[in-house]
Design a protein around this motif. Structure first.
Motif, PDB file in Angstrom:
ATOM      1  N   GLN A  21       0.814  -1.218   0.000  1.00 36.50           N
ATOM      2  CA  GLN A  21       0.000   0.000   0.000  1.00 36.50           C
ATOM      3  C   GLN A  21       0.845   1.265   0.000  1.00 36.50           C
ATOM      4  OE1 GLN A  21      -3.266   0.631   0.019  1.00 36.50           O
ATOM      5  NE2 GLN A  21      -4.211  -1.374   0.282  1.00 36.50           N
ATOM      6  N   GLN A  22       1.922   1.227   0.788  1.00 37.08           N
ATOM      7  CA  GLN A  22       2.762   2.422   0.934  1.00 37.08           C
ATOM      8  C   GLN A  22       3.421   2.790  -0.396  1.00 37.08           C
ATOM      9  OE1 GLN A  22       5.752   1.925   3.940  1.00 37.08           O
ATOM     10  NE2 GLN A  22       6.019   4.123   4.171  1.00 37.08           N
ATOM     11  N   SER A  79       0.808   4.189  -2.710  1.00 40.87           N
ATOM     12  CA  SER A  79       0.486   5.586  -2.360  1.00 40.87           C
ATOM     13  C   SER A  79       1.546   6.541  -2.881  1.00 40.87           C
ATOM     14  CB  SER A  79       0.384   5.740  -0.852  1.00 40.87           C
ATOM     15  OG  SER A  79      -0.583   4.884  -0.358  1.00 40.87           O
ATOM     16  N   LYS A 123      -6.859   1.220  -2.100  1.00 35.74           N
ATOM     17  CA  LYS A 123      -7.246   0.667  -0.794  1.00 35.74           C
ATOM     18  C   LYS A 123      -7.781  -0.750  -0.944  1.00 35.74           C
ATOM     19  CE  LYS A 123      -8.561   4.957   1.506  1.00 35.74           C
ATOM     20  NZ  LYS A 123      -9.718   5.858   1.604  1.00 35.74           N
ATOM     21  N   ASN A 124      -8.469  -0.977  -2.065  1.00 31.25           N
ATOM     22  CA  ASN A 124      -9.080  -2.296  -2.290  1.00 31.25           C
ATOM     23  C   ASN A 124      -8.264  -3.159  -3.249  1.00 31.25           C
ATOM     24  OD1 ASN A 124     -11.378  -1.690  -0.697  1.00 31.25           O
ATOM     25  ND2 ASN A 124     -12.125  -0.415  -2.373  1.00 31.25           N
ATOM     26  N   VAL A 134      -7.166   6.329  -5.481  1.00 25.85           N
ATOM     27  CA  VAL A 134      -6.820   6.055  -4.079  1.00 25.85           C
ATOM     28  C   VAL A 134      -7.765   5.003  -3.505  1.00 25.85           C
ATOM     29  CG1 VAL A 134      -6.799   7.071  -1.756  1.00 25.85           C
ATOM     30  CG2 VAL A 134      -5.731   8.294  -3.660  1.00 25.85           C
ATOM     31  N   ASN A 135      -9.036   5.136  -3.873  1.00 33.34           N
ATOM     32  CA  ASN A 135     -10.037   4.163  -3.431  1.00 33.34           C
ATOM     33  C   ASN A 135      -9.715   2.763  -3.918  1.00 33.34           C
ATOM     34  OD1 ASN A 135     -12.157   4.246  -1.748  1.00 33.34           O
ATOM     35  ND2 ASN A 135     -13.588   5.112  -3.229  1.00 33.34           N
TER      36      ASN A 135
END
Length: 261
Positions: free
Chosen positions: A93-94, A97, A124-125, A120-121
């Motif tokens: 994730q990092q 991002s 997250k998934n 971004v959403n």
DNA sequence: TTATTCGGAAATTAAAAACA
DNA sequence: GTTTTTAATTTCCGAATAAT
């Protein structure tokens, strides 16, 4: 009654997972409890009722054989073993991002094909669907392979000391691996178009010019198949998504006509 | 005796076909 | 439209094996 989703370690160990963070088994065995594996799509793909059609075929053939006719073909092929669903340790994730941030700072002005909130959403998934994960790996690979664009990659890839460019290569390989798991050729969508375009960008920066051309053509072909060259296509999408997809189409269109590999 | 591995049965899920 | 059928993946039981 089974758990909704087993953690990576329990899945690998083939034992019951009670869920939680960490789950009981991981806690008991002092293992890091992760849920990174990408679930495969379940259910039949493509033409279904294979067994019954094979049986009918066999019956027909037997009938033909008893009647003195042999067609000479054997259309029954063994099923391919399913590809591994285990995710590599490259992407997290990092990193995603940071790549998204870098994209919107350095690349968005010339390639305005994403909407940050939506991206971004989906980040997250990303562990919940192949399409999301494929998009994120492709985007990371795209950002990381760009010359001159720097993403801080310290602390990634299990502590190994990779440069941004090396990590880009590894992420690119991962994106290609995971993209093969998606059934985008049978059911193309705008994600398939985007990932093809992003992989084109990676190949171009990695000096794989023939492959780059191939992916660019693939993006253009997929865009045409799903009807992105028709105005009616954009009527079924909401306004923001429609704008991004229009831009995507034109970026591909212009790139294809301006680039000489 | 306890812990771990892994073959494969059972459960779950989703796409296509069948039906109303 | 809803239901049924089929085929795919995932879970995890339990026997075999390894470790202590």
């Amino acid at each position: 009654m089974s758990t909704k989703r087993a953690c990576d370690a329990c899945h690998r160990r083939k034992i019951r997972c009670a869920g939680g963070q960490p789950c009981w088994n991981c806690g008991h065995a002092s293992l890091s409890c992760t849920y990174n594996a990408i679930p495969q799509k379940k259910g039949p793909k493509g033409n279904r009722a294979k067994v019954i059609s094979e049986l009918r075929e066999t019956k027909l053939r037997d009938h033909a054989n008893t009647g003195g006719y042999v067609d000479g073909f054997d259309t029954v092929t063994p099923p391919l073993s399913p590809p591994s669903s285990h995710k590599s340790e490259i992407i997290d994730q990092q990193l995603v991002s940071r790549c998204i941030e870098s994209f919107f700072i350095h690349l968005y002005p010339t390639i305005p094909i994403f909407e940050k909130g939506a991206l971004v959403n989906r980040a997250k998934n990303m562990s919940t669907s192949i399409d999301n994960y494929c998009l994120m790996t492709s985007l990371c690979a795209f950002v990381l392979t760009q010359p001159g664009h720097r993403v801080n990659v310290s602390g990634f890839s299990g502590g190994s000391r990779l440069t941004s460019h090396d990590l880009g290569k590894a992420t690119f390989e991962e994106a290609i691996r995971i993209r093969k798991l998606s059934s985008f050729i049978e059911r193309p969508n705008s994600d398939a178009v985007v990932t093809a375009y992003l992989l084109f960008g990676c190949c171009f920066c990695l000096d794989k010019h023939s492959t780059a051309w191939f992916y660019l053509r693939e993006a253009a072909t997929l865009a045409e198949i799903i009807g992105m060259d028709e105005e009616s296509y954009y009527l079924s999408t909401d306004t923001t998504a429609g704008i991004r997809e229009r831009r995507l189409f034109w970026v591909i269109f212009i790139t294809e006509r301006s680039i000489h590999l």
